[in-house]
Design a protein around this motif. Structure first.
Motif, PDB file in Angstrom:
ATOM      1  N   ALA A 167       0.827  -1.208   0.000  1.00  0.00           N
ATOM      2  CA  ALA A 167       0.000   0.000   0.000  1.00  0.00           C
ATOM      3  C   ALA A 167       0.859   1.254   0.000  1.00  0.00           C
ATOM      4  O   ALA A 167       0.404   2.321  -0.442  1.00  0.00           O
ATOM      5  N   LEU A 168       2.089   1.131   0.465  1.00  0.00           N
ATOM      6  CA  LEU A 168       2.967   2.292   0.609  1.00  0.00           C
ATOM      7  C   LEU A 168       4.048   2.381  -0.467  1.00  0.00           C
ATOM      8  O   LEU A 168       4.966   3.190  -0.360  1.00  0.00           O
ATOM      9  N   VAL A 169       3.951   1.556  -1.518  1.00  0.00           N
ATOM     10  CA  VAL A 169       4.970   1.612  -2.571  1.00  0.00           C
ATOM     11  C   VAL A 169       4.910   2.961  -3.281  1.00  0.00           C
ATOM     12  O   VAL A 169       3.846   3.572  -3.405  1.00  0.00           O
ATOM     13  N   ASP A 170       6.068   3.425  -3.740  1.00  0.00           N
ATOM     14  CA  ASP A 170       6.097   4.670  -4.496  1.00  0.00           C
ATOM     15  C   ASP A 170       6.123   4.367  -5.989  1.00  0.00           C
ATOM     16  O   ASP A 170       6.014   3.207  -6.405  1.00  0.00           O
ATOM     17  N   LEU A 171       6.288   5.396  -6.794  1.00  0.00           N
ATOM     18  CA  LEU A 171       6.229   5.222  -8.241  1.00  0.00           C
ATOM     19  C   LEU A 171       7.365   4.368  -8.796  1.00  0.00           C
ATOM     20  O   LEU A 171       7.278   3.877  -9.921  1.00  0.00           O
ATOM     21  N   ASP A 172       8.415   4.190  -8.014  1.00  0.00           N
ATOM     22  CA  ASP A 172       9.518   3.332  -8.435  1.00  0.00           C
ATOM     23  C   ASP A 172       9.340   1.891  -7.967  1.00  0.00           C
ATOM     24  O   ASP A 172      10.182   1.035  -8.242  1.00  0.00           O
ATOM     25  N   GLY A 173       8.258   1.629  -7.263  1.00  0.00           N
ATOM     26  CA  GLY A 173       8.020   0.304  -6.720  1.00  0.00           C
ATOM     27  C   GLY A 173       7.509  -0.677  -7.758  1.00  0.00           C
ATOM     28  O   GLY A 173       7.233  -0.308  -8.907  1.00  0.00           O
ATOM     29  N   PRO A 174       7.356  -1.939  -7.362  1.00  0.00           N
ATOM     30  CA  PRO A 174       6.920  -2.971  -8.301  1.00  0.00           C
ATOM     31  C   PRO A 174       5.454  -2.810  -8.698  1.00  0.00           C
ATOM     32  O   PRO A 174       4.663  -2.184  -7.988  1.00  0.00           O
ATOM     33  N   THR A 175       5.101  -3.381  -9.815  1.00  0.00           N
ATOM     34  CA  THR A 175       3.699  -3.464 -10.223  1.00  0.00           C
ATOM     35  C   THR A 175       3.496  -4.755 -10.999  1.00  0.00           C
ATOM     36  O   THR A 175       4.417  -5.267 -11.644  1.00  0.00           O
ATOM     37  N   GLY A 176       2.276  -5.296 -10.882  1.00  0.00           N
ATOM     38  CA  GLY A 176       1.971  -6.563 -11.541  1.00  0.00           C
ATOM     39  C   GLY A 176       2.600  -7.753 -10.872  1.00  0.00           C
ATOM     40  O   GLY A 176       2.779  -8.803 -11.494  1.00  0.00           O
ATOM     41  N   GLY A 177       2.936  -7.639  -9.574  1.00  0.00           N
ATOM     42  CA  GLY A 177       3.611  -8.715  -8.862  1.00  0.00           C
ATOM     43  C   GLY A 177       2.731  -9.412  -7.851  1.00  0.00           C
ATOM     44  O   GLY A 177       1.600  -9.002  -7.567  1.00  0.00           O
ATOM     45  N   TYR A 178       3.299 -10.462  -7.275  1.00  0.00           N
ATOM     46  CA  TYR A 178       2.615 -11.331  -6.311  1.00  0.00           C
ATOM     47  C   TYR A 178       3.586 -11.549  -5.155  1.00  0.00           C
ATOM     48  O   TYR A 178       4.644 -12.148  -5.331  1.00  0.00           O
ATOM     49  N   PHE A 179       3.244 -11.020  -3.971  1.00  0.00           N
ATOM     50  CA  PHE A 179       4.199 -10.951  -2.876  1.00  0.00           C
ATOM     51  C   PHE A 179       3.611 -11.448  -1.561  1.00  0.00           C
ATOM     52  O   PHE A 179       2.422 -11.322  -1.307  1.00  0.00           O
ATOM     53  N   ASP A 180       4.499 -11.979  -0.717  1.00  0.00           N
ATOM     54  CA  ASP A 180       4.183 -12.136   0.694  1.00  0.00           C
ATOM     55  C   ASP A 180       5.157 -11.256   1.472  1.00  0.00           C
ATOM     56  O   ASP A 180       5.906 -10.474   0.870  1.00  0.00           O
ATOM     57  N   ARG A 181       5.188 -11.380   2.787  1.00  0.00           N
ATOM     58  CA  ARG A 181       6.030 -10.462   3.561  1.00  0.00           C
ATOM     59  C   ARG A 181       7.511 -10.766   3.397  1.00  0.00           C
ATOM     60  O   ARG A 181       8.361  -9.952   3.782  1.00  0.00           O
ATOM     61  N   ASN A 182       7.836 -11.893   2.791  1.00  0.00           N
ATOM     62  CA  ASN A 182       9.238 -12.254   2.590  1.00  0.00           C
ATOM     63  C   ASN A 182       9.762 -11.950   1.201  1.00  0.00           C
ATOM     64  O   ASN A 182      10.947 -12.085   0.931  1.00  0.00           O
ATOM     65  N   GLY A 183       8.864 -11.575   0.291  1.00  0.00           N
ATOM     66  CA  GLY A 183       9.307 -11.293  -1.068  1.00  0.00           C
ATOM     67  C   GLY A 183       8.338 -11.786  -2.122  1.00  0.00           C
ATOM     68  O   GLY A 183       7.136 -11.924  -1.878  1.00  0.00           O
ATOM     69  N   THR A 184       8.889 -12.089  -3.301  1.00  0.00           N
ATOM     70  CA  THR A 184       8.074 -12.488  -4.459  1.00  0.00           C
ATOM     71  C   THR A 184       7.672 -13.960  -4.360  1.00  0.00           C
ATOM     72  O   THR A 184       8.470 -14.812  -3.961  1.00  0.00           O
ATOM     73  N   LEU A 185       6.432 -14.245  -4.753  1.00  0.00           N
ATOM     74  CA  LEU A 185       5.930 -15.614  -4.773  1.00  0.00           C
ATOM     75  C   LEU A 185       5.835 -16.118  -6.211  1.00  0.00           C
ATOM     76  O   LEU A 185       5.621 -15.342  -7.150  1.00  0.00           O
ATOM     77  N   PRO A 186       5.961 -17.435  -6.414  1.00  0.00           N
ATOM     78  CA  PRO A 186       5.775 -17.990  -7.763  1.00  0.00           C
ATOM     79  C   PRO A 186       4.298 -18.047  -8.124  1.00  0.00           C
ATOM     80  O   PRO A 186       3.454 -18.357  -7.283  1.00  0.00           O
ATOM     81  N   TRP A 187       4.018 -17.750  -9.370  1.00  0.00           N
ATOM     82  CA  TRP A 187       2.616 -17.807  -9.808  1.00  0.00           C
ATOM     83  C   TRP A 187       2.089 -19.249  -9.794  1.00  0.00           C
ATOM     84  O   TRP A 187       0.902 -19.469  -9.611  1.00  0.00           O
TER      85      TRP A 187
END
Length: 235
Positions: free
Chosen positions: A215-235
């Motif tokens: 919710a707090l990502v800025d314009l340089d943050g990721p988009t179109g991703g799938y995350f948990d609190r530890n990082g990126t998750l596999p689709w």
């Protein structure tokens, strides 16, 4: 500071996310279907309240008017969701799941996300840094639910994971269509909430971490991703 709307925020993960964002100095709208519970939650947190039933077009349209009249929106957290269970709190097995049960789950978890997102897009487009967070699930990972070594493999139900898989696709497609937005799906983890009959092992504080972060990502943050609190998750 941003203005955020969180659906299904009168309790559980939505409530904790609201609490954390308010503590960071942001303005937060508590969105809830139950007006009394929603108002009480908003009063406790020092938030604003808007009644919203994500399954009802008129309710969503009224919520848009209320938020617009008060100034606009920067962050939308699509948190409202359901998981159908039996009276004994057990998951309905895949082979026993009916089309009507699938439809009921998808009405909130999938169509509700699209209904709310579509309705609030005109407000979000006016923001300098629009963000959408779609609350998904680890059960939406085809990689995990098909891997016998992953806990998600053992989940016996059909409607809930299928609905969250659809949420992931919605997230990707919106992110491609709206490149100036930051739009991501998050997996809170198996959190103890009313959604699962309080069978989860994480606290809401732990579960809200990924939601708040996205919710707090800025314009340089990721988009179109799938995350948990530890990082990126596999689709």
């Amino acid at each position: 500071m941003s203005t955020a709307l969180i659906t299904g925020a009168n309790k559980g993960l939505g409530y904790e996310t609201a609490r954390r964002l308010i503590a960071e100095g942001h303005t937060v709208w508590i969105g809830a279907r139950d007006a009394e519970r929603g108002r009480q939650a908003a009063e406790r947190l020092g938030a604003r309240f808007v009644q919203i039933d994500v399954t009802n077009d008129a309710s969503v349209a009224a919520a848009v008017r209320a938020v617009e009249a008060d100034g606009g929106l920067d962050v939308l957290v699509n948190n409202a969701g359901i998981e159908l269970r039996r009276p004994d709190n057990s998951v309905v097995p895949t082979a026993e799941t009916t089309a009507d049960q699938m439809r009921q789950t998808f009405e909130t978890n999938v169509f509700g996300v699209v209904r709310v997102t579509h309705a609030f897009l005109p407000l979000l487009r006016r923001s300098a840094a629009p963000v959408i967070v779609n609350v998904s699930s680890g059960l939406a990972s085809l990689d995990h639910v098909s891997d016998p070594d992953q806990p998600a493999y053992m989940f016996p139900g059909l409607d809930y994971p299928a609905s969250k898989l659809a949420v992931n696709m919605i997230t990707v497609q919106y992110a491609k269509a709206l490149p100036s937005f930051r739009i991501n799906a998050v997996e809170p983890g198996f959190t103890k909430t009313d959604l699962n009959g309080n069978t989860g092992f994480q606290t809401v504080e732990q579960g809200a971490e990924a939601i708040v972060r996205m919710a707090l990502v800025d314009l340089d943050g990721p988009t179109g991703g799938y995350f948990d609190r530890n990082g990126t998750l596999p689709w």
